[in-house]
Design an enzyme around this catalytic site. Sequence first.
Site, PDB file in Angstrom:
ATOM      1  N   HIS A  19       8.110   1.134   0.781  1.00  0.00           N
ATOM      2  CA  HIS A  19       6.948   0.456   1.006  1.00  0.00           C
ATOM      3  C   HIS A  19       6.884  -0.864   1.004  1.00  0.00           C
ATOM      4  O   HIS A  19       6.784  -1.429  -0.361  1.00  0.00           O
ATOM      5  CB  HIS A  19       6.009   1.031   0.194  1.00  0.00           C
ATOM      6  CG  HIS A  19       4.392   0.947   0.305  1.00  0.00           C
ATOM      7  ND1 HIS A  19       3.423   1.612  -0.302  1.00  0.00           N
ATOM      8  CD2 HIS A  19       3.830  -0.204   0.893  1.00  0.00           C
ATOM      9  CE1 HIS A  19       2.029   1.069  -0.014  1.00  0.00           C
ATOM     10  NE2 HIS A  19       2.288  -0.070   0.588  1.00  0.00           N
ATOM     11  N   HIS A  21       5.925  -4.496   3.221  1.00  0.00           N
ATOM     12  CA  HIS A  21       5.575  -5.326   4.400  1.00  0.00           C
ATOM     13  C   HIS A  21       6.169  -6.702   4.518  1.00  0.00           C
ATOM     14  O   HIS A  21       6.223  -7.422   3.654  1.00  0.00           O
ATOM     15  CB  HIS A  21       3.906  -5.492   4.197  1.00  0.00           C
ATOM     16  CG  HIS A  21       3.211  -4.271   4.111  1.00  0.00           C
ATOM     17  ND1 HIS A  21       2.579  -3.334   5.105  1.00  0.00           N
ATOM     18  CD2 HIS A  21       2.683  -3.734   2.598  1.00  0.00           C
ATOM     19  CE1 HIS A  21       1.954  -2.672   4.462  1.00  0.00           C
ATOM     20  NE2 HIS A  21       1.789  -2.532   3.139  1.00  0.00           N
ATOM     21  N   GLU A 202      -5.441   4.476  -2.114  1.00  0.00           N
ATOM     22  CA  GLU A 202      -5.034   3.320  -3.038  1.00  0.00           C
ATOM     23  C   GLU A 202      -6.594   2.831  -3.497  1.00  0.00           C
ATOM     24  O   GLU A 202      -6.997   3.193  -4.580  1.00  0.00           O
ATOM     25  CB  GLU A 202      -4.463   2.166  -1.963  1.00  0.00           C
ATOM     26  CG  GLU A 202      -4.449   0.925  -3.053  1.00  0.00           C
ATOM     27  CD  GLU A 202      -3.923  -0.376  -1.991  1.00  0.00           C
ATOM     28  OE1 GLU A 202      -3.520  -1.238  -2.636  1.00  0.00           O
ATOM     29  OE2 GLU A 202      -4.102  -0.259  -0.667  1.00  0.00           O
TER      30      GLU A 202
END
Length: 341
Positions: A19, A21, A202
């Site tokens: 995970h 970005h 989330e």
Amino acid sequence: MDTFGETHTPAALPVAELHLHIEGTLQPELIFALAERNGIELPYKDIDELRAKYEFTDLQSFLDLYYANMAVLQTEQDFADMTRAYLQRAADAGVRHAEIMMDPQAHVQRGVPLAICVNGVASALATSEQDFGVSTLLIAAFLRDMPEDNAIDVLNQLIAINAPIAGIGLDSAEVGNPPSKFERLFRRAKDAGLHRIAHAGEEGPASYITDSLDLLDVERIDHGIRCMEDEALVQRLVKEQVPLTVCPLSNVRLRAVDTLADHPLPAMLAAGLNVSVNSDDPAYFGGYVDDNFRELVGVHDLSVGERALLAANSVRSAFLDNARKEALLAQIHRWEIASED
């Protein structure tokens, strides 16, 4: 290739980062360097002023700064430099495999050609194992606050140019953008043979996790911390061993969790959930994978065995062939033995 013990310190816990970005790895120093190279005037007088903006009240307050700073990414070299900077830091953190998300829509909508951003990142990933001892995959993440038709159009373009993507993801503002909005996008990705992941649970409710599994047919859930609000869902996730890529420091910085002491990760691990530790957007949230582990150990006193289990979960949840997984699991086992001595 098993490089553990050859180019990296044995003190680093070997992990897979699932995970991450890539745009969220843009450190302030690199932002200023790229701005100077590209003749871009930043709205901050210096690095300190930029860093002062890294206090977020929620996900949207972060996204506003995240998208604004992307303006410095203009050329293939910019994207390659950003990616190589991450890979170097990740290797130092113990990352041996990384499945890296990039946001193509965010670049296309500001006028950067799709091939520029894809080729720039991909050029660095092509030699990542040789240069840094980190195997990599590229995932195109789509923005859930944009229309599905736009996402499908960009995905079709990626497929048409034979972009080296292994899968697709779903990120950006979760609240008000349910998984049901993107059923056609994920069906198109599955038909194209691509892996599928999605941010869920989330800021959004636990039901978004269920919908991501049932409507989008995802193979992994990014974040997923709010599953703990639904006992039936927890039981399902445990039974199916659905990977949850948890990002503790990110959750605290974005106020999804009040403090690290309140973070549900230890309870998730104790419940038998398939959780791993990841950094999300490390330049903005105060830490890379090793920083996340260090702070978790300091606050929750994670044992060597618990850390090894989290690392093993990351490897088993990766989109890797069995041979590479076994090599990485062997590295983790050696780390665990060495750490217990």
